[in-house]
Enzyme design. Sequence first.
Site, PDB file in Angstrom:
ATOM      1  N   CYS A   1       0.807  -1.222   0.000  1.00 63.55           N
ATOM      2  CA  CYS A   1       0.000   0.000   0.000  1.00 63.55           C
ATOM      3  C   CYS A   1       0.845   1.279   0.000  1.00 63.55           C
ATOM      4  CB  CYS A   1      -0.964  -0.002   1.178  1.00 63.55           C
ATOM      5  SG  CYS A   1      -0.194   0.039   2.820  1.00 63.55           S
TER       6      CYS A   1
ATOM      7  N   HIS B   1      -2.410   1.437   6.962  1.00 62.15           N
ATOM      8  CA  HIS B   1      -2.868   1.245   5.583  1.00 62.15           C
ATOM      9  C   HIS B   1      -3.172   2.601   4.959  1.00 62.15           C
ATOM     10  CE1 HIS B   1      -4.269  -0.954   2.159  1.00 62.15           C
ATOM     11  NE2 HIS B   1      -5.472  -0.371   2.186  1.00 62.15           N
TER      12      HIS B   1
ATOM     13  N   HIS C   1      -6.040   1.265  -3.789  1.00 63.47           N
ATOM     14  CA  HIS C   1      -5.051   0.841  -2.789  1.00 63.47           C
ATOM     15  C   HIS C   1      -4.629  -0.609  -3.041  1.00 63.47           C
ATOM     16  CE1 HIS C   1      -8.205  -1.266  -0.095  1.00 63.47           C
ATOM     17  NE2 HIS C   1      -8.817  -0.916  -1.207  1.00 63.47           N
TER      18      HIS C   1
END
Length: 429
Positions: free
Chosen positions: A32, A85, A97
């Site tokens: 990510c 994240h 993502h």
Amino acid sequence: MARGEDIVELARKSLGVKYVWGGNDLRNGIDCSGLVQQVYRRYGIELPRVTYDQINVGYSVQPNKLRPGDLVFFDTDRKRGGPDHVGIYMGGGRFIHAPRPGSPVKISSLSEGYYMDRWMGGRRVPGVAADAASGGGEAVEVAPRLDAHELAETYGASYAFFKSQPELWKLLNQAVEGQWDDAKWSAHVKNTKWWKTNSETVRQAKTLEKTDPATYKATMEAARVAARQIAVKAGAIMSEKNISNLARNMVYYNWNEQQVMNYVGQYIEFGKNHVLGGMAGQAAREIKREAYSLGVQVSEQSVLNNAAYLVRGVTTMEKIQASLRQQAAGLYPAFADQIEAGANVQQLAEPYRQVLAQELQLPDTDIDAFSPRIKQALNRVGSDGTPRPMTLTEFTDAVRNDPQWRRTTAAADRAVGIGRQVLAQMGLV
């Protein structure tokens, strides 16, 4: 300055790329924070490598003020405090993502319960511009700006579809620039050459092909199956290319039954053993039966042509029968009125057939209106040039004058009978 929309567009190119922890390759494997770092780096913006540091870049943005190119952070690991994240906001409440191992780069929605519950904040990165201005370093609330992908979906198609149509692709870019609403988009589209030269069904098919390839493929295959069944039913012999062309016309132009049969009828051909199948075969048999009953000889090519015309809807069996009846009236002028009134030539010839079979001792099945003697009797012309068929008495006498008759038992019996009669008259028997 980099445009947030351009950053989003570059990130989209990594959709489907596998997740690799610590990965930095936008094509072969990424995580990510690696996705964020590598995408921004392409536009000359250097960001830290890990999520925990990236959240400190720029300034905070409230969820209702996010715009394309902003970063969105989440706490997906409750065992560890802080953000773990990150994704790139796309607009319309969605972000792109690299979720986790086993889940490639994808698009998700902030409205999903999972991400709403784990929301940590949004950040605007210095060096990323948007159409809305920012004042004094503070984020200002702006109406959500939709990118090309989002507008394409708003207009009822896909980004891929618009890219496949140069005229519409140019128009879509104008729509993105001006953020056109549906009404304005519709007005401009209806003025394009693409709209004016394609019917509604063609437009729908072309849109489906690019917007939902799986459904389009299933639709076309179903049409091909239907086309094959129609061809078999009609008795047409069609190649796979012709079947595909027919299927495409059925889907793209919504062909009705008449249009379909007109196309299929072009491929009516004799198959194995020189026979026709399906509707064409039934038509051929009916044509031959009718021609036989009317004493008209028809060629195989004529039968084939008429069967094909019948399948195509160019003619009807009634018209074919009427044509054969007209031919019969011309071939047997003495019976023209009767034939046109519905008489059957084979029935008209029946008395002659019985005489010929009896006198020459021939099987009934070997004699019909096509037999030369019967045809000659039906078409005899008088001394004045008018049709004058033989009477049955005249026909019987003519048959008995045939050398073939003299070799029959009937002729022998007749000779014996005449001889006895003569002898009786002489008093000898």
